[in-house]
Design a protein around this motif. Structure first.
Motif, short mmCIF file in Angstrom:
data_model
loop_
_atom_site.label_atom_id
_atom_site.label_comp_id
_atom_site.label_asym_id
_atom_site.label_seq_id
_atom_site.Cartn_x
_atom_site.Cartn_y
_atom_site.Cartn_z
N ILE A 154 0.86 -1.18 0.00
CA ILE A 154 0.00 0.00 0.00
C ILE A 154 0.90 1.23 0.00
N MET A 177 1.48 5.28 -0.06
CA MET A 177 0.80 6.52 0.32
C MET A 177 1.68 7.71 -0.06
N SER A 180 -1.54 -0.85 -4.28
CA SER A 180 -2.58 0.18 -4.25
C SER A 180 -1.91 1.52 -3.96
N TYR A 220 -2.69 5.43 -2.31
CA TYR A 220 -3.52 6.40 -1.62
C TYR A 220 -2.82 7.76 -1.66
N ASP A 233 -7.80 9.59 -0.31
CA ASP A 233 -8.42 8.87 -1.42
C ASP A 233 -7.53 7.75 -1.97
N GLU A 234 -8.18 6.64 -2.28
CA GLU A 234 -7.49 5.56 -2.97
C GLU A 234 -7.66 5.81 -4.48
N TYR A 239 -5.68 4.24 -6.87
CA TYR A 239 -5.39 3.00 -7.59
C TYR A 239 -5.71 1.85 -6.64
N PRO A 240 -6.85 1.19 -6.86
CA PRO A 240 -7.28 0.12 -5.92
C PRO A 240 -6.31 -1.05 -5.91
N LYS A 254 -6.64 5.09 7.70
CA LYS A 254 -7.37 4.60 6.55
C LYS A 254 -6.81 3.26 6.09
N ALA A 255 -5.46 3.17 6.06
CA ALA A 255 -4.82 1.92 5.66
C ALA A 255 -5.17 0.80 6.63
N VAL A 302 -8.76 -0.45 5.94
CA VAL A 302 -8.80 -1.26 4.72
C VAL A 302 -8.17 -2.63 4.96
#
Length: 474
Positions: free
Chosen positions: A169, A171, A209, A211, A232-233, A235-236, A266-267, A270
Motif C-alpha cells: 500500500i 501513500m 494500491s 492512496y 483517497d485511494e 489506484y485500488p 485509513k490503511a 482497509v
C-alpha cells in the motif's frame, strides 16, 4: 515756472503709464511660453512612443518567441482568453476605442507599414506567449528509470530478510509543501516519478494500491477540515497495470494540509479485510499538521501482526519533522529513510524499498520503453502544448486583422497600406507557427533520444548479466 512744473508732471505720468503697461504684456508672453512647452512635451511624448514601437523585437528564434512582451492594452487579458481554441468574433472588445486613439497618433507620425505593424505588436500582442511557449521550451522527457543492480549488491541473507510483501500500500503526500522545489524541480513531480518506478518494480511480485492525502482544499484555515478528512485511494489494490497506475499518479495535485495520521488509519481500516503480508510505504515531506497522532495510528496498524510494517521516506524534511517520521516508522515495525534531494529520493526508493529477491524478475519486467504507453502519453503532451501555442497565435492574428480593418475604416491608412499591413500580419503568424513546429519536433526528438538511452542501458546491463551467469556456470 508753472509751465515747467506741468511738463515735469506730464512726463512722470507717461512714465508711470508705461510702467503699468508692462505687467499687462507679461501674461501673453507666459501663455506663449506655456504653449511652447506643451508642444515640446507632446513632441517628446510622440518621439518616445515611436522610439518604443521601433524597439519592438519581432521573434526570429524560439528564445525571442518565449520572451515576447505582452501588448500594452492586452497585458491583463487572461491566459484562457489568450489561448482560446474558439476565439471571440469581437477580437477588439473592450479596447477598440483606446486602441484606435493610439493608432491614430502613430499613423499621424508615420505611414511606414513596418512601424504600423510593430505598433500592433506593441499595443495588442498576445500576453500568454511567455507562459505557453516556455512550458514547451522547458519540457524535459523523464522516464521512470529501471533499477539494474549489480550482483555484488545482493546476498542470500538480504534476499531472505527483504522478501516482497504480498500487498504493498503506497501513500503519497500531496500537501501544499510538495509544491516547493528541490534541485530546481517541484517536489511533487520528483515524488511522482519515484513512486511510479517503485510501483512498477514491486508490482511484479506484489499487489499494489495507491492512496493520496493533502490533495483536497488548500492550505488556508477555512479548508483545513476538508483537507484533513480527505484520503483517497486512486489506484485500488490489484495487480500492477502500467497505464492505469500512470494515470492515477499523473492526476495528483499538491494543495493542502498533511493528515498523516488519518492516512495510516485509513490503511488500517482497509487492511482489516485483507490477509497476508502488508507493507505500508509512505513518501512524505513533512509531519502531521491535522492534529492527529500518527505514532498511535502506526502502532494500531501493526498491533498483533508480525507480517505488517510501515516504511517511510522523509523527503527534504527538517529535524523536527524527521524525528516524528522516525517515531512513526519505529512504531510501525518498519524503517525510516531520509532523502534530501532528487537523487537520494529515487535511489532510496529503489535500493531500500525494493526487495533484492526481485532482481531476476526486474530484468524481465524492465523491457525497453519503446512503443510503451508512457512514450505515447508524453508525445501526446507535446502535441497538446504545441496546439495551445497555435491557438494563442490565432487569437493574436484575429486581433491584428481587426485592428487593420479599424485603421482603414477610420481613414488612418490607405487601401494599399492595408494590403501591405495584412501581408505583414500573415507573415508574422506563419513565422510563429514555423517556430512552434520546430520546437515541437525538437522535443519529440528529445523523447526518442531518452528512450534510446534507457534502451541501451537496459541492453548493456542484460548482456553483462548473461555474461556473468555464463562465467559462473563454467
Amino acid at each position: 515756472m508753472i509751465a515747467i512744473l506741468l511738463l515735469i508732471l506730464s512726463g512722470c505720468s507717461e512714465k508711470n503709464e508705461t510702467i503699468k503697461e508692462k505687467p499687462e504684456a507679461e501674461p501673453e508672453k507666459a501663455v506663449e511660453e506655456e504653449a511652447g512647452n506643451v508642444q515640446k512635451k507632446d513632441e517628446v511624448k510622440k518621439d518616445s512612443i515611436l522610439t518604443e514601437i521601433e524597439a519592438v523585437k519581432i521573434p526570429k528564434t524560439i528564445e525571442d518567441f518565449a520572451n515576447s512582451q505582452p501588448g500594452k492594452l492586452t497585458s491583463n487579458f487572461s491566459y484562457e482568453k489568450e489561448t482560446a481554441s474558439w476565439p471571440s468574433l469581437h477580437t477588439l472588445e473592450g479596447i477598440e476605442s483606446e486602441l484606435t486613439e493610439h493608432l491614430r497618433s502613430v499613423a499621424g507620425e508615420t505611414d511606414d507599414v513596418d512601424k504600423l505593424y510593430q505598433s500592433l505588436i506593441y499595443y495588442i500582442g498576445n500576453s500568454a506567449y511567455p507562459q505557453v511557449v516556455k512550458e514547451l521550451l522547458t519540457f524535459k522527457p523523464e522516464f521512470d528509470e529501471p533499477y539494474l543492480p549489480e550482483p555484488e549488491q545482493v546476498s542470500e541473507e538480504t534476499v531472505q530478510e527483504n522478501a516482497a510483501p504480498s500487498k504493498a500500500i503506497i501513500m503519497l503526500d500531496a500537501s501544499s509543501s510538495m509544491l516547493l522545489n528541490v534541485d530546481g524541480e517541484q517536489k511533487m513531480k520528483i515524488a511522482k516519478s519515484a513512486v511510479r518506478s517503485f510501483a512498477k518494480t514491486i508490482g511484479s511480485a506484489s499487489e499494489v494500491s495507491l492512496y493520496i492525502y493533502g490533495h483536497a482544499g488548500s492550505q488556508e484555515n477555512k479548508d483545513k477540515q476538508l483537507s484533513c478528512s480527505t484520503i483517497d485511494e486512486v489506484y485500488p489494490l490489484q495487480k500492477y497495470e502500467e497505464e492505469g497506475f500512470y494515470q492515477a499518479v499523473d492526476g495528483v495535485e499538491a494543495k493542502g494540509w498533511t493528515p498523516l495520521a488519518g492516512a495510516i488509519k485509513k490503511a488500517y481500516e482497509v487492511s482489516q479485510s485483507l490477509d497476508g503480508e502488508i507493507t505500508l510505504y509512505i513518501v512524505s515531506d513533512g509531519a502531521e499538521t491535522c492534529d492527529g497522532d500518527p505514532i498511535a495510528e502506526a502502532k494500531q496498524f501493526v498491533q498483533g501482526q508480525e507480517n505488517r510494517k510501515v516504511n517511510i521516506i522523509g523527503f527534504d524534511v527538517d529535524v523536527k519533522q524527521e524525528n516524528q517520521l522516525k517515531a512513526v516508522a519505529e512504531a510501525g515495525q518498519g524503517a525510516y529513510f531520509s532523502a534530501k534531494n532528487t537523487e537520494e529520493l529515487k535511489s532510496t526508493v529503489i535500493q531500500k524499498w525494493v526487495p533484492p529477491g526481485l532482481i531476476d524478475i526486474i530484468g524481465k519486467q524492465w523491457s525497453t520503453p519503446k512503443g510503451t504507453f508512457t512514450v505515447a502519453w508524453m508525445n501526446m503532451d507535446i502535441h497538446k502544448m504545441a496546439l495551445k501555442i497555435s491557438d494563442a497565435i490565432n487569437v493574436e492574428q484575429g486581433r491584428f486583422m481587426g485592428a487593420a480593418n479599424v485603421m482603414f475604416a477610420e481613414g488612418l491608412i490607405t487601401e494599399e497600406q492595408k494590403k501591405n499591413l495584412i501581408g505583414k500580419i500573415e507573415e508574422h503568424g506563419e513565422r510563429l507557427k514555423q517556430l512552434t513546429n520546430q520546437l515541437k519536433e525538437q522535443k519529440l526528438k528529445e523523447i526518442d533520444d531518452e528512450v534510446n538511452r534507457i534502451d541501451k542501458k537496459i541492453n548493456d546491463w542484460a548482456e553483462r548479466m548473461e555474461q556473468i551467469r555464463a562465467e559462473n556456470e563454467q
